[in-house]
Scaffold this active site. Structure first.
Site, short mmCIF file in Angstrom:
data_model
loop_
_atom_site.label_atom_id
_atom_site.label_comp_id
_atom_site.label_asym_id
_atom_site.label_seq_id
_atom_site.Cartn_x
_atom_site.Cartn_y
_atom_site.Cartn_z
N HIS A 10 0.91 -1.33 -0.02
CA HIS A 10 0.18 0.08 0.02
C HIS A 10 0.92 1.46 -0.03
CE1 HIS A 10 -3.26 -2.69 1.44
NE2 HIS A 10 -2.17 -3.20 1.88
N SER A 48 15.58 21.25 -16.08
CA SER A 48 14.39 22.08 -16.36
C SER A 48 14.85 23.41 -17.16
CB SER A 48 13.58 22.41 -14.97
OG SER A 48 13.09 23.62 -15.29
N LYS A 74 16.91 21.69 -11.08
CA LYS A 74 16.12 20.39 -11.15
C LYS A 74 16.77 19.16 -11.96
CE LYS A 74 11.95 19.51 -11.13
NZ LYS A 74 10.61 19.35 -11.92
N GLU A 92 10.11 8.24 -16.83
CA GLU A 92 8.70 8.98 -17.35
C GLU A 92 8.13 8.70 -18.70
OE1 GLU A 92 8.29 12.80 -14.82
OE2 GLU A 92 10.06 13.08 -15.90
N GLN A 133 -5.50 -4.43 -43.03
CA GLN A 133 -4.38 -3.72 -43.20
C GLN A 133 -4.03 -2.83 -42.24
OE1 GLN A 133 -3.82 -1.97 -47.33
NE2 GLN A 133 -4.23 -0.16 -46.51
N1 ARG Z 1 -1.91 -3.96 -48.14
C1 ARG Z 1 -2.86 -5.15 -48.01
C2 ARG Z 1 -2.88 -5.63 -46.42
O1 ARG Z 1 -1.81 -4.89 -45.94
C3 ARG Z 1 -2.52 -6.36 -48.72
C4 ARG Z 1 -3.53 -7.46 -48.87
C5 ARG Z 1 -4.27 -7.07 -49.81
N2 ARG Z 1 -5.51 -7.71 -50.14
C6 ARG Z 1 -6.59 -7.49 -50.76
N3 ARG Z 1 -7.38 -8.33 -51.04
N4 ARG Z 1 -6.89 -6.13 -51.23
O2 ARG Z 1 -3.55 -5.98 -46.02
#
Ligand code: ARG
Length: 463
Positions: free
Chosen positions: A158, A279, A285, A292, A324
């Protein structure tokens, strides 16, 4: 955008420039280029091996891809936004170099299994690098622990002084956390290292490919059993982000302690100039910016884990473009964890000094030996709960009298309970308080010594 895209003649017009920009991932997935080339080389070899293309064609693709790699390394190939993503970029450049045969590379493959392969190859490397960094970090903690078995530091619960402990014991707690991180990443690795290559867009392929062959070339331990799962699974990414988040939890907790220790209120450590900042206005300081920042950066890694979970939760099978979005979080997590591990290792290696004099005083100025008084009575037949109540009263009257337990006269002790004898002073000295906690895993010096030997062998044998 003037040029039409790589996709089929089905399209009449080019993408709106803003949409092309929105759709493109090349600005970040370029990070995968070396893995994309390696994966494509394995694929080309497999196409030749299975007779899907001729050996000469396979050879031309392989060497052409190697040329792309070299061009990239020498800064001669810098794909721009028109490439959409790294996969198109490499294929396009390959075709410029080797001619029409380059157009055969994508036989029996989709970008969906391709990007999954690339990401796994990338993570595999990064996991090994992070594991090595964890080892360096553990080594530094262990080195300091070895030199501080008998250095005492207040132990807290604590954030209240509880019982003194060996400084080595305290640092070894973080060694153990890092050990689990190291083991956890090994476990994650086993699920990262499965090949989706050959799963195609989602359903497999009509060509007689050999998925085991590419998996072997790329050092994968196994292949995905189901093509739909293979192209859309990101469990491995979630697991990695989770393991990374736990590493950050550990680094952040240690950071918090260093920040407290360096404060005027604690004064347990001094920060060296190489790892502290000043600082711009307050000349006196010295700020603990390193811990941090580590504590602060923990937030973004947790955020990437959260984002990945949310990306996945509503996705129907199989590939969706949402996937993606996995990359930037993964890359940033890798970079953040690596930077934080490096900074914390340097901080402990050379950036801070424990203030031994101050620590020695700190463990004598409180009631953190009260449990030992109760244990003393309990060891002499007084039931523990009764002993606990007796000591509670002693603490209360001592506080009122402005005294610590060590200041009480033997007569005072004996008035409280006849079981007290002259050896009470030794029993409540900080050194003895620590030494006596010799239960397995405790802070007793013998335990700590054994823990250090074990930790050292662990570092040497597990690699
Ligand atoms: N740039 C795409 C990704 O990172 C690659 C795969 C794309 N596939 C598709 N069916 N459009 O996911």
């Amino acid at each position: 955008m003037t040029e039409k895209q790589t996709w089929s003649q089905r399209f009449e017009s080019a993408l709106h420039p803003a949409i092309a920009h929105f759709n493109a991932s090349i600005s970040f997935d370029i990070e995968l280029i070396e893995y994309d080339i390696t994966g494509s080389q394995a694929h080309a070899k497999m196409l030749a091996h299975t007779g899907i293309i001729s050996h000469e064609e396979g050879e031309a693709l392989f060497t052409g891809l190697e040329k792309v790699r070299q061009e990239y390394r020498h800064g001669e190939f810098q794909p721009g936004i028109d490439a959409e993503d790294v996969h198109f970029a490499v294929e396009k450049r390959l075709t410029e170099i080797v001619g029409d045969v380059g157009k055969k590379l994508h036989t029996a493959r989709s970008r969906n299994d391709q990007v999954g392969t690339d990401t796994r190859l990338y993570l595999r490397d990064q996991i090994q690098q992070i594991r090595e960094q964890l080892r360096d970090f553990q080594t530094v903690l262990l080195d300091i622990a070895e030199k501080n078995i008998e250095t005492l530091i207040p132990g807290y619960t604590h954030l209240q002084r509880a019982q003194p402990v060996s400084l080595a014991h305290h640092l070894l707690a973080y060694f153990q956390m890092a050990q689990r991180d190291w083991e956890r990443l090994e476990d994650v690795y086993s699920r990262v290292n499965i090949s989706p290559l050959g799963c195609g867009a989602l359903a497999g392929t009509t060509f007689p490919i050999d998925r085991h062959y590419t998996a072997k070339l790329l050092d994968f331990d196994n292949i995905y059993a189901n093509s739909l799962d293979g192209v859309s699974d990101r469990d491995f990414a979630i697991e990695f982000l989770c393991a990374a988040s736990i590493i950050m939890v550990h680094l952040s907790r240690l950071s918090e302690e260093v920040i407290l220790w360096a404060s005027e209120e604690f004064r347990f450590v001094t920060l060296k100039d190489s790892c502290a900042t000043g600082s711009s206005i307050m000349p006196q300081k010295k700020n603990p910016d390193v811990p941090e920042l580590v504590r602060g950066k923990t937030g973004r890694v947790f955020g990437h884990l959260q984002a990945m979970l949310v990306i996945m939760k509503g996705l129907p099978l199989a590939y969706n473009k949402d996937l993606q979005e996995d990359k930037e979080g993964i890359f940033d997590t890798v970079n953040t964890v690596k930077a934080c591990l490096e900074a914390m290792t340097i901080l402990f290696q050379e950036g801070l000094e424990f203030r031994h004099q101050r620590l020695a005083t700190a463990v004598t100025e409180d009631f953190s030996n009260a449990t030992d008084v109760a244990d003393y009575l309990a060891a002499r037949g007084v039931p523990f709960r009764e002993a606990y109540n007796i000591v509670g009263k002693i603490v209360k009257t001592s506080i009122a009298a402005g005294k610590l337990l060590k200041d009480l006269q033997l007569e005072e002790w004996q008035q409280i309970h006849p079981a007290f004898a002259a050896d009470i002073y030794e029993a409540i000295s900080p050194r003895q308080v620590v030494a006596a906690r010799n239960s397995y895993g405790g802070t007793g010096f013998n335990q700590v010594k054994q823990a250090i030997v074990k930790a050292r062998t662990q570092l040497m044998t597990d690699d």
